[in-house]
Design a protein around this motif. Structure first.
Motif, PDB file in Angstrom:
ATOM      1  N   THR A  46      50.037  36.270  59.351  1.00  0.00           N
ATOM      2  CA  THR A  46      49.481  37.465  58.727  1.00  0.00           C
ATOM      3  C   THR A  46      48.699  38.307  59.722  1.00  0.00           C
ATOM      4  OG1 THR A  46      49.327  36.290  56.611  1.00  0.00           O
ATOM      5  CG2 THR A  46      48.022  38.288  56.842  1.00  0.00           C
ATOM      6  N   VAL A  47      47.970  37.649  60.613  1.00  0.00           N
ATOM      7  CA  VAL A  47      47.199  38.363  61.631  1.00  0.00           C
ATOM      8  C   VAL A  47      48.129  39.188  62.520  1.00  0.00           C
ATOM      9  CG1 VAL A  47      45.879  38.027  63.760  1.00  0.00           C
ATOM     10  CG2 VAL A  47      45.195  36.839  61.682  1.00  0.00           C
ATOM     11  N   LEU A  48      49.232  38.606  62.949  1.00  0.00           N
ATOM     12  CA  LEU A  48      50.175  39.324  63.805  1.00  0.00           C
ATOM     13  C   LEU A  48      50.761  40.535  63.076  1.00  0.00           C
ATOM     14  CD1 LEU A  48      52.066  36.317  65.434  1.00  0.00           C
ATOM     15  CD2 LEU A  48      50.434  37.838  66.560  1.00  0.00           C
ATOM     16  N   ILE A  49      51.177  40.340  61.846  1.00  0.00           N
ATOM     17  CA  ILE A  49      51.800  41.426  61.080  1.00  0.00           C
ATOM     18  C   ILE A  49      50.815  42.571  60.848  1.00  0.00           C
ATOM     19  CG2 ILE A  49      52.792  42.074  58.845  1.00  0.00           C
ATOM     20  CD1 ILE A  49      53.928  39.223  58.683  1.00  0.00           C
ATOM     21  N   ARG A  50      49.636  42.237  60.328  1.00  0.00           N
ATOM     22  CA  ARG A  50      48.693  43.273  59.931  1.00  0.00           C
ATOM     23  C   ARG A  50      48.080  43.992  61.124  1.00  0.00           C
ATOM     24  NH1 ARG A  50      44.390  41.595  56.855  1.00  0.00           N
ATOM     25  NH2 ARG A  50      44.391  43.508  55.633  1.00  0.00           N
ATOM     26  N   SER A  51      47.924  43.289  62.238  1.00  0.00           N
ATOM     27  CA  SER A  51      47.360  43.953  63.415  1.00  0.00           C
ATOM     28  C   SER A  51      48.351  44.925  64.030  1.00  0.00           C
ATOM     29  CB  SER A  51      46.905  42.918  64.455  1.00  0.00           C
ATOM     30  OG  SER A  51      47.986  42.148  64.928  1.00  0.00           O
ATOM     31  N   VAL A  52      49.639  44.573  64.037  1.00  0.00           N
ATOM     32  CA  VAL A  52      50.635  45.510  64.563  1.00  0.00           C
ATOM     33  C   VAL A  52      50.754  46.724  63.644  1.00  0.00           C
ATOM     34  CG1 VAL A  52      53.102  45.840  64.985  1.00  0.00           C
ATOM     35  CG2 VAL A  52      51.953  43.843  65.898  1.00  0.00           C
ATOM     36  N   GLU A  53      50.710  46.500  62.336  1.00  0.00           N
ATOM     37  CA  GLU A  53      50.727  47.631  61.405  1.00  0.00           C
ATOM     38  C   GLU A  53      49.548  48.558  61.662  1.00  0.00           C
ATOM     39  OE1 GLU A  53      53.009  45.654  57.532  1.00  0.00           O
ATOM     40  OE2 GLU A  53      50.818  45.617  57.659  1.00  0.00           O
ATOM     41  N   GLN A  54      48.383  47.974  61.965  1.00  0.00           N
ATOM     42  CA  GLN A  54      47.201  48.772  62.260  1.00  0.00           C
ATOM     43  C   GLN A  54      47.342  49.460  63.620  1.00  0.00           C
ATOM     44  OE1 GLN A  54      44.625  49.360  60.338  1.00  0.00           O
ATOM     45  NE2 GLN A  54      43.211  50.331  61.789  1.00  0.00           N
ATOM     46  N   GLY A  55      47.853  48.717  64.607  1.00  0.00           N
ATOM     47  CA  GLY A  55      47.978  49.260  65.950  1.00  0.00           C
ATOM     48  C   GLY A  55      49.005  50.367  66.069  1.00  0.00           C
ATOM     49  N   LEU A  56      50.009  50.346  65.202  1.00  0.00           N
ATOM     50  CA  LEU A  56      51.063  51.367  65.225  1.00  0.00           C
ATOM     51  C   LEU A  56      50.947  52.322  64.035  1.00  0.00           C
ATOM     52  CD1 LEU A  56      54.181  49.193  66.223  1.00  0.00           C
ATOM     53  CD2 LEU A  56      52.611  50.435  67.723  1.00  0.00           C
ATOM     54  N   ALA A  57      49.761  52.430  63.478  1.00  0.00           N
ATOM     55  CA  ALA A  57      49.560  53.224  62.263  1.00  0.00           C
ATOM     56  C   ALA A  57      49.909  54.695  62.446  1.00  0.00           C
ATOM     57  CB  ALA A  57      48.114  53.094  61.789  1.00  0.00           C
ATOM     58  N   ASN A  58      49.919  55.166  63.692  1.00  0.00           N
ATOM     59  CA  ASN A  58      50.249  56.572  63.932  1.00  0.00           C
ATOM     60  C   ASN A  58      51.757  56.807  64.004  1.00  0.00           C
ATOM     61  OD1 ASN A  58      50.462  55.086  66.332  1.00  0.00           O
ATOM     62  ND2 ASN A  58      50.173  56.901  67.606  1.00  0.00           N
ATOM     63  N   LEU A 210      40.981  44.428  71.788  1.00  0.00           N
ATOM     64  CA  LEU A 210      41.632  43.729  70.689  1.00  0.00           C
ATOM     65  C   LEU A 210      42.232  44.722  69.702  1.00  0.00           C
ATOM     66  CD1 LEU A 210      42.087  40.904  69.318  1.00  0.00           C
ATOM     67  CD2 LEU A 210      39.955  41.322  68.089  1.00  0.00           C
ATOM     68  N   VAL A 211      43.492  44.513  69.324  1.00  0.00           N
ATOM     69  CA  VAL A 211      44.106  45.321  68.271  1.00  0.00           C
ATOM     70  C   VAL A 211      43.571  44.783  66.943  1.00  0.00           C
ATOM     71  CG1 VAL A 211      46.251  46.038  67.157  1.00  0.00           C
ATOM     72  CG2 VAL A 211      46.166  45.779  69.646  1.00  0.00           C
ATOM     73  N   LEU A 212      42.790  45.589  66.275  1.00  0.00           N
ATOM     74  CA  LEU A 212      42.039  45.127  65.115  1.00  0.00           C
ATOM     75  C   LEU A 212      42.895  45.005  63.855  1.00  0.00           C
ATOM     76  CD1 LEU A 212      38.807  47.271  65.550  1.00  0.00           C
ATOM     77  CD2 LEU A 212      39.206  44.929  66.335  1.00  0.00           C
ATOM     78  N   LEU A 213      42.473  44.108  62.992  1.00  0.00           N
ATOM     79  CA  LEU A 213      43.001  44.063  61.639  1.00  0.00           C
ATOM     80  C   LEU A 213      42.371  45.213  60.851  1.00  0.00           C
ATOM     81  CD1 LEU A 213      42.607  40.231  61.072  1.00  0.00           C
ATOM     82  CD2 LEU A 213      44.761  41.445  61.399  1.00  0.00           C
ATOM     83  N   PRO A 214      42.982  45.649  59.765  1.00  0.00           N
ATOM     84  CA  PRO A 214      42.407  46.754  58.985  1.00  0.00           C
ATOM     85  C   PRO A 214      40.962  46.510  58.574  1.00  0.00           C
ATOM     86  CG  PRO A 214      44.643  46.342  58.269  1.00  0.00           C
ATOM     87  CD  PRO A 214      44.300  45.244  59.238  1.00  0.00           C
ATOM     88  N   GLU A 215      40.653  45.278  58.142  1.00  0.00           N
ATOM     89  CA  GLU A 215      39.281  44.999  57.715  1.00  0.00           C
ATOM     90  C   GLU A 215      38.321  44.981  58.904  1.00  0.00           C
ATOM     91  OE1 GLU A 215      41.482  40.946  57.666  1.00  0.00           O
ATOM     92  OE2 GLU A 215      41.893  43.071  57.268  1.00  0.00           O
ATOM     93  N   GLU A 216      38.822  44.575  60.074  1.00  0.00           N
ATOM     94  CA  GLU A 216      37.988  44.606  61.270  1.00  0.00           C
ATOM     95  C   GLU A 216      37.706  46.050  61.688  1.00  0.00           C
ATOM     96  OE1 GLU A 216      39.356  40.441  63.482  1.00  0.00           O
ATOM     97  OE2 GLU A 216      40.491  42.289  63.828  1.00  0.00           O
ATOM     98  N   GLN A 220      34.094  47.782  61.864  1.00  0.00           N
ATOM     99  CA  GLN A 220      33.653  48.441  63.091  1.00  0.00           C
ATOM    100  C   GLN A 220      33.171  49.859  62.807  1.00  0.00           C
ATOM    101  OE1 GLN A 220      36.452  49.827  66.370  1.00  0.00           O
ATOM    102  NE2 GLN A 220      35.605  48.008  67.351  1.00  0.00           N
ATOM    103  N   GLN A 221      33.901  50.568  61.952  1.00  0.00           N
ATOM    104  CA  GLN A 221      33.489  51.931  61.581  1.00  0.00           C
ATOM    105  C   GLN A 221      32.170  51.926  60.825  1.00  0.00           C
ATOM    106  OE1 GLN A 221      36.823  53.462  59.408  1.00  0.00           O
ATOM    107  NE2 GLN A 221      38.091  53.759  61.225  1.00  0.00           N
ATOM    108  N   ALA A 222      32.006  50.950  59.921  1.00  0.00           N
ATOM    109  CA  ALA A 222      30.764  50.856  59.152  1.00  0.00           C
ATOM    110  C   ALA A 222      29.588  50.554  60.078  1.00  0.00           C
ATOM    111  CB  ALA A 222      30.892  49.770  58.087  1.00  0.00           C
TER     112      ALA A 222
END
Length: 260
Positions: A46-58, A210-216, A220-222
């Motif tokens: 799950t970490v691999l999937i969600r981090s790539v989705e976050q990293g390639l969100a653009n 680090l390519v962050l997970l969405p919750e990370e 970080q923004q908060a």
């Protein structure tokens, strides 16, 4: 002389017969009921999937999946000639298409560009043997990695060379491996994910972040917003103290901003 119409009709009949004999199966299964080797394997996937989705969100031209069937033989029999990588990514495809699995003949012949297998005692030999051969010789998957979630020193990877053969990737000084296709490093990171402390395999950008997970990313923004608010509070406090040094009452200035 044979009429042209008869020739055309004969070709049509032959084409229909060929299609009936060679058409891809339609009774594919996408869930064999098998579970991940452990909870840590599940989290790692799950970490691999969600981090790539976050990293390639653009981008909107990629697909990432995990523990999903990849069907790659149009002549296959039910439950044969498929693989279920723990993580895979395909670039240059429609991100908005809903997929139960990856069916190569429905994806214009596209195979995964990147695959990561999470090793376990029961799968390690196959992941570095038969599966690796298939990913190299059939899939032509450019970047292939393996990692055992219970062995921090197990990360290995291969990349296709000019002859379409896998060559071992050389780790950098941190032990990370470069994934040319995604433009990310793949390396280990110690920390807590889903309440489990372990050494995880994670993606890092070209600069080593680090390519962050969405919750990370949200956390970080908060924290950044909280830090900015604290800086503003401290600035206001210093200004108030300076005004008092000058004999001014900050409260009077606040109540009467136009006071001369």
């Amino acid at each position: 002389m044979i009429p042209v119409e008869s020739i055309g009709q004969g070709i049509d009949r032959e084409a229909k017969l060929f299609f009936e004999e060679h058409k891809p199966p339609t009774d594919l299964i996408f869930d064999d009921g098998a579970e991940m080797e452990s909870n840590r394997h599940r989290i790692a996937m799950t970490v691999l999937i969600r981090s790539v989705e976050q990293g390639l969100a653009n981008r909107n031209d990629f697909f990432v999946g995990g523990n999903m069937f990849i069907y790659y033989s149009a002549k296959q029999i039910r439950n044969q000639d498929f693989r279920g990588p723990d993580f895979f990514a395909v670039l240059g495809v429609d991100s908005n298409t809903s997929r139960q699995g990856w069916v190569v003949w429905e994806e214009n012949g596209r195979y995964p560009d990147v695959i990561v297998e999470l090793l376990s005692p029961s799968t390690a030999n196959q992941d570095t043997g038969k599966k690796k051969d298939i990913y190299e010789q059939v899939f032509r998957t450019r970047d292939y990695f393996v990692f055992d979630p219970f062995d921090p020193n197990s990360l290995r990877g291969w990349c296709l060379d000019a002859t379409l053969r896998y060559q071992p990737l050389v780790p950098n000084e941190r032990g990370w491996l470069w994934c040319e296709t995604l433009g990310f490093w793949l390396g280990t990171w110690e920390g807590i994910v889903d309440r489990e402390t372990a050494t995880w395999v994670r993606f890092f950008d070209e600069s080593g972040n680090l390519v962050l997970l969405p919750e990370e990313a949200a956390q970080q923004q908060a924290e950044a917003a909280q830090q900015q608010a604290e800086q503003e509070r401290q600035r206001a406090s210093r200004l108030e103290a300076r005004l008092r040094e000058l004999g001014e009452d900050p409260n009077d200035l606040t109540l009467n901003p136009n006071r001369s």
